[in-house]
Motif scaffolding. Structure first.
Motif, mmCIF file in Angstrom:
data_model
loop_
_atom_site.group_PDB
_atom_site.id
_atom_site.type_symbol
_atom_site.label_atom_id
_atom_site.label_comp_id
_atom_site.label_asym_id
_atom_site.label_seq_id
_atom_site.Cartn_x
_atom_site.Cartn_y
_atom_site.Cartn_z
ATOM 1 N N ILE A 198 -7.657 76.018 -92.400
ATOM 2 C CA ILE A 198 -8.689 75.135 -91.834
ATOM 3 C C ILE A 198 -8.209 74.489 -90.534
ATOM 4 O O ILE A 198 -8.908 74.491 -89.516
ATOM 5 N N VAL A 199 -6.987 73.946 -90.575
ATOM 6 C CA VAL A 199 -6.440 73.305 -89.375
ATOM 7 C C VAL A 199 -6.220 74.331 -88.274
ATOM 8 O O VAL A 199 -6.455 74.039 -87.090
ATOM 9 N N ILE A 228 -7.973 76.998 -87.646
ATOM 10 C CA ILE A 228 -9.266 77.288 -87.017
ATOM 11 C C ILE A 228 -9.681 76.135 -86.105
ATOM 12 O O ILE A 228 -10.111 76.347 -84.955
ATOM 13 N N MET A 229 -9.567 74.912 -86.620
ATOM 14 C CA MET A 229 -9.976 73.742 -85.828
ATOM 15 C C MET A 229 -9.087 73.555 -84.593
ATOM 16 O O MET A 229 -9.568 73.204 -83.514
ATOM 17 N N ALA A 230 -7.770 73.807 -84.771
ATOM 18 C CA ALA A 230 -6.839 73.610 -83.657
ATOM 19 C C ALA A 230 -6.750 74.826 -82.745
ATOM 20 O O ALA A 230 -6.065 74.779 -81.717
ATOM 21 N N GLN A 231 -7.401 75.937 -83.147
ATOM 22 C CA GLN A 231 -7.395 77.186 -82.376
ATOM 23 C C GLN A 231 -5.957 77.689 -82.156
ATOM 24 O O GLN A 231 -5.550 77.986 -81.036
ATOM 25 N N LYS A 289 -4.527 72.384 -80.537
ATOM 26 C CA LYS A 289 -4.621 70.926 -80.670
ATOM 27 C C LYS A 289 -3.313 70.388 -81.251
ATOM 28 O O LYS A 289 -2.625 71.057 -82.027
ATOM 29 N N TYR A 337 -2.702 68.223 -83.525
ATOM 30 C CA TYR A 337 -2.596 67.993 -84.971
ATOM 31 C C TYR A 337 -2.175 69.250 -85.732
ATOM 32 O O TYR A 337 -1.924 69.193 -86.934
ATOM 33 N N ALA A 338 -2.095 70.380 -85.036
ATOM 34 C CA ALA A 338 -1.552 71.576 -85.679
ATOM 35 C C ALA A 338 -0.089 71.352 -86.072
ATOM 36 O O ALA A 338 0.389 71.877 -87.081
#
Length: 317
Positions: A29-30, A32-35, A114, A116-117
């Motif tokens: 999930i992270v 995908i969100m952080a690319q 990002k 936060y990754a």
């Protein structure tokens, strides 16, 4: 395998399954969100750990059912087919990740992941270390060799997370220093992790095929079994011993000779004690089949029965 050992080993396998599924979801999930290609690849690598833990669980359950359900060597193989299928699927995922990372490198990277990754990778390190320490502690206490082996195998998985950390951190550093070439560290890390996934998938397939076949125990290990039995009171000699590795457990078929003049009950008690001692001392032995034969020092037998009794005393006298 007795119930206590099975329950401890099964619980450890479930710890690995649940823990790694949580890591798969978190990093996926992270990622995908952080690319982040590296974090997505690390997520897929954790999925190989789930497959490995399932393989251990299947092997443990097969070992537990063996005494009641298996009458000869070579049965109980079909349960490992699922491990092969899952492993092949994971190898396909590894190829897809490699192609995706290669495509990203070819097309060019416009931005870093990002920040936060990094937090997800750090959390992954903590969870993996906690699972390793728990499994190793349990294995040292109960000495199930399969758990010790798997625990150290999982220890090597830290390379995947290290690669993801280097990739993400390097790309973020490139963003901070405005060095765009460092952006490529993220997909390069993903490409490296995809190779680890392919290697793990291959090893799981190899292990699954190995587990579906019986293998003769190494001579040194079989010699240890024979030595243990020969020290048991009432056993005159070990006539034959067959020990077969089947997956993660060992089945022993042994023929012993005892005093031909003892009672059937005494012979039965000796056989029970032989089985008990082997399973107690060698934790990887899941079942023992003992065949009791009368000792024959030569034919014809001596005429002096009293002398024969004194040479081969009963275990009760």
């Amino acid at each position: 395998m007795n119930d206590e050992r099975f329950q401890k080993a099964e619980f450890a396998a479930w710890v690995g399954i649940v823990g790694n599924i949580a890591l798969v979801l978190l990093k996926g999930i992270v990622g995908i969100m952080a690319q982040s290609k590296a974090l997505l690849a690390d997520s897929a690598h954790s999925a190989t750990d789930v497959a490995g833990s399932f393989a251990v669980l299947i092997g443990l359950r097969a070992a537990r059912k063996l005494p009641e359900e298996v009458q000869s060597f070579g049965n109980g193989k079909s349960s490992f087919i699922s491990s092969i299928v899952v492993s092949v699927l994971l190898m396909i995922v590894g190829v897809e990740i490699a192609l995706s990372a290669t495509k990203s490198i070819w097309q060019g990277i416009e931005m870093a992941p990002k920040v936060y990754a990094l937090a997800a990778i750090g959390f992954s390190f903590v969870i993996k270390e906690a699972m390793f320490q728990y499994k190793l502690k349990l294995a040292k206490r109960k000495n199930p060799q399969v758990i010790i082996t798997k625990a150290w195998e999982r220890r090597s998985d830290v390379y995947s997370s290290i690669a993801a950390l280097v990739g993400v951190f390097g790309a973020l550093l490139g963003q901070y220093l405005d060095i765009r070439v460092l952006y490529y560290l993220d997909p390069l890390a993903g490409l490296f992790i995809s190779l680890l996934i392919l290697r793990r998938g291959y090893l799981l397939v190899k292990e699954a095929f190995h587990a579906t076949m019986d293998h003769a125990l190494h001579h040194e290990d079989a010699a240890d079994l024979i030595t243990t039995v020969q020290t048991i009171k009432g056993v005159i000699t070990v006539d034959d011993l067959r020990a077969r590795e089947h997956g993660h457990y060992v089945i022993v078929d042994i023929k012993i000779s005892v005093n031909p003049r003892i009672s059937v009950l005494e012979g039965h008690d000796i056989a029970k004690f032989v089985k008990h001692q082997l399973m107690k001392r060698f934790h990887h032995v899941s079942d023992v089949f003992v065949h009791v034969n009368p000792y024959d020092a030569g034919y014809p037998y001596k005429n002096n029965s009293d002398m024969e009794r004194s040479e081969h005393p009963s275990i009760f006298h």
